[in-house]
Design a protein around this motif. Structure first.
Motif, PDB file in Angstrom:
ATOM      1  N   SER A   1      46.068  46.493  60.699  1.00 37.33           N
ATOM      2  CA  SER A   1      45.767  45.302  61.508  1.00 37.33           C
ATOM      3  C   SER A   1      44.322  44.865  61.281  1.00 37.33           C
ATOM      4  CB  SER A   1      45.994  45.613  62.986  1.00 37.33           C
ATOM      5  OG  SER A   1      47.296  46.119  63.193  1.00 37.33           O
ATOM      6  N   LEU A   2      44.037  44.353  60.113  1.00 35.65           N
ATOM      7  CA  LEU A   2      42.663  44.050  59.706  1.00 35.65           C
ATOM      8  C   LEU A   2      41.984  43.031  60.618  1.00 35.65           C
ATOM      9  CD1 LEU A   2      40.693  44.899  57.465  1.00 35.65           C
ATOM     10  CD2 LEU A   2      41.443  42.889  56.195  1.00 35.65           C
ATOM     11  N   LYS A   3      42.622  41.886  60.843  1.00 40.68           N
ATOM     12  CA  LYS A   3      42.008  40.841  61.667  1.00 40.68           C
ATOM     13  C   LYS A   3      41.820  41.310  63.107  1.00 40.68           C
ATOM     14  CE  LYS A   3      43.628  36.919  58.971  1.00 40.68           C
ATOM     15  NZ  LYS A   3      44.505  35.737  58.961  1.00 40.68           N
ATOM     16  N   GLU A   4      42.779  42.042  63.627  1.00 37.37           N
ATOM     17  CA  GLU A   4      42.688  42.563  64.994  1.00 37.37           C
ATOM     18  C   GLU A   4      41.520  43.547  65.120  1.00 37.37           C
ATOM     19  OE1 GLU A   4      45.408  45.155  68.089  1.00 37.37           O
ATOM     20  OE2 GLU A   4      46.383  44.145  66.422  1.00 37.37           O
ATOM     21  N   LEU A   5      41.367  44.449  64.138  1.00 33.29           N
ATOM     22  CA  LEU A   5      40.251  45.396  64.153  1.00 33.29           C
ATOM     23  C   LEU A   5      38.922  44.650  64.060  1.00 33.29           C
ATOM     24  CD1 LEU A   5      39.056  48.254  64.122  1.00 33.29           C
ATOM     25  CD2 LEU A   5      39.388  48.248  61.630  1.00 33.29           C
TER      26      LEU A   5
ATOM     27  N   ALA B   1      29.843  59.664  69.685  1.00 35.41           N
ATOM     28  CA  ALA B   1      30.482  58.712  70.601  1.00 35.41           C
ATOM     29  C   ALA B   1      31.037  57.509  69.840  1.00 35.41           C
ATOM     30  CB  ALA B   1      29.482  58.267  71.669  1.00 35.41           C
ATOM     31  N   PHE B   2      30.282  57.004  68.858  1.00 34.35           N
ATOM     32  CA  PHE B   2      30.723  55.861  68.057  1.00 34.35           C
ATOM     33  C   PHE B   2      31.988  56.201  67.264  1.00 34.35           C
ATOM     34  CE2 PHE B   2      30.791  53.647  63.962  1.00 34.35           C
ATOM     35  CZ  PHE B   2      30.665  52.321  64.344  1.00 34.35           C
TER      36      PHE B   2
ATOM     37  N   PHE C   1      31.280  47.244  58.307  1.00 35.59           N
ATOM     38  CA  PHE C   1      30.711  47.340  59.649  1.00 35.59           C
ATOM     39  C   PHE C   1      29.730  48.499  59.663  1.00 35.59           C
ATOM     40  CE2 PHE C   1      34.565  49.847  59.634  1.00 35.59           C
ATOM     41  CZ  PHE C   1      34.287  50.977  60.387  1.00 35.59           C
ATOM     42  N   LYS C   2      28.763  48.441  60.583  1.00 34.94           N
ATOM     43  CA  LYS C   2      27.707  49.452  60.623  1.00 34.94           C
ATOM     44  C   LYS C   2      27.915  50.447  61.759  1.00 34.94           C
ATOM     45  CE  LYS C   2      23.735  47.269  58.460  1.00 34.94           C
ATOM     46  NZ  LYS C   2      22.336  46.855  58.650  1.00 34.94           N
ATOM     47  N   ASP C   3      27.562  51.716  61.470  1.00 27.51           N
ATOM     48  CA  ASP C   3      27.533  52.729  62.517  1.00 27.51           C
ATOM     49  C   ASP C   3      26.151  52.688  63.177  1.00 27.51           C
ATOM     50  OD1 ASP C   3      25.721  54.281  61.001  1.00 27.51           O
ATOM     51  OD2 ASP C   3      27.087  55.954  60.739  1.00 27.51           O
ATOM     52  N   PRO C   4      25.916  53.450  64.244  1.00 28.01           N
ATOM     53  CA  PRO C   4      24.629  53.382  64.935  1.00 28.01           C
ATOM     54  C   PRO C   4      23.417  53.756  64.083  1.00 28.01           C
ATOM     55  CG  PRO C   4      26.233  54.504  66.304  1.00 28.01           C
ATOM     56  CD  PRO C   4      26.858  54.310  64.956  1.00 28.01           C
TER      57      PRO C   4
ATOM     58  N   GLU D   1      33.912  43.155  66.796  1.00 26.79           N
ATOM     59  CA  GLU D   1      32.985  42.103  67.244  1.00 26.79           C
ATOM     60  C   GLU D   1      32.845  42.138  68.765  1.00 26.79           C
ATOM     61  OE1 GLU D   1      32.846  38.297  64.352  1.00 26.79           O
ATOM     62  OE2 GLU D   1      34.702  38.511  65.481  1.00 26.79           O
ATOM     63  N   GLY D   2      33.959  42.313  69.473  1.00 26.04           N
ATOM     64  CA  GLY D   2      33.940  42.377  70.923  1.00 26.04           C
ATOM     65  C   GLY D   2      33.183  43.583  71.454  1.00 26.04           C
ATOM     66  N   LYS D   3      33.106  44.655  70.655  1.00 24.23           N
ATOM     67  CA  LYS D   3      32.372  45.861  71.042  1.00 24.23           C
ATOM     68  C   LYS D   3      30.914  45.796  70.574  1.00 24.23           C
ATOM     69  CE  LYS D   3      34.526  49.783  71.569  1.00 24.23           C
ATOM     70  NZ  LYS D   3      34.645  49.849  72.999  1.00 24.23           N
TER      71      LYS D   3
END
Length: 131
Positions: free
Chosen positions: A84-88, A23-24, A113-116, A93-95
Motif C-alpha cells: 500500500s505505497l500511497k497509503e504508507l 520507538a521510531f 523517508f528519514k529516521d530520527p 506525512e501525517g506522522k
C-alpha cells in the motif's frame, strides 16, 4: 562458493539516539525488540527470511544513502516493502516523518523517508522473484 550464503541476516543501522530510534522503528515499521543493550538493540519484523535490524548508537553517522548522478534522486540502501505505497506515504506525512517525492511508474514505485538520525530509508511496492 556463492551457495554458502543463503540470505541477508541483519541490517546494521547507525543511530544517534537509541531510545528515540527504537520507538521510531517500532511505530513506523512495526518492528519488535528482540534484544536491547546499553548502546545497541536488535529488532525483528517477525517474518521468516526477513533480516533483523541492529541499531547501533554512535556519534558518527555517514548516512545510508547516495545520490544517483544520472537522475539526481537520492536513494536509500535499504528498501522496505509495502503493498500500500500511497497509503504508507500519506500515513508517514501525517506522522510528521520527512518523506521524499513519491515516484511511480504506472502502479509500481517507491519513495524515501528519514529516521530520527537522518538516515534515508525507502519504501517500495515491488516484489521480486522468490520474495
Amino acid at each position: 562458493m556463492t551457495n554458502l550464503i543463503s540470505h541477508i541476516a541483519t541490517m546494521e543501522i547507525p543511530v544517534t539516539n537509541l531510545e528515540e530510534s527504537i520507538a521510531f522503528y517500532i511505530d513506523i515499521l512495526g518492528a519488535e525488540v528482540h534484544f536491547q543493550g546499553e548502546k545497541n538493540a536488535m529488532l525483528t519484523m517477525k517474518s521468516k527470511g526477513v533480516p533483523t535490524i541492529f541499531l547501533v548508537e554512535t556519534e558518527e553517522i555517514n548516512g545510508l544513502s547516495f545520490r544517483n548522478t544520472n537522475t539526481n534522486i537520492v536513494h536509500s540502501v535499504i528498501d522496505f516493502y509495502t503493498p500500500s505505497l500511497k497509503e504508507l506515504y500519506e500515513w508517514l506525512e501525517g506522522k510528521q516523518v520527512e518523506v521524499g517525492p513519491l515516484n511511480l511508474q504506472g502502479e509500481f514505485g517507491g519513495f524515501g523517508f528519514k529516521d530520527p538520525s537522518g538516515n534515508w530509508l525507502s519504501a517500495c511496492n515491488i516484489l521480486h522473484p522468490e520474495q
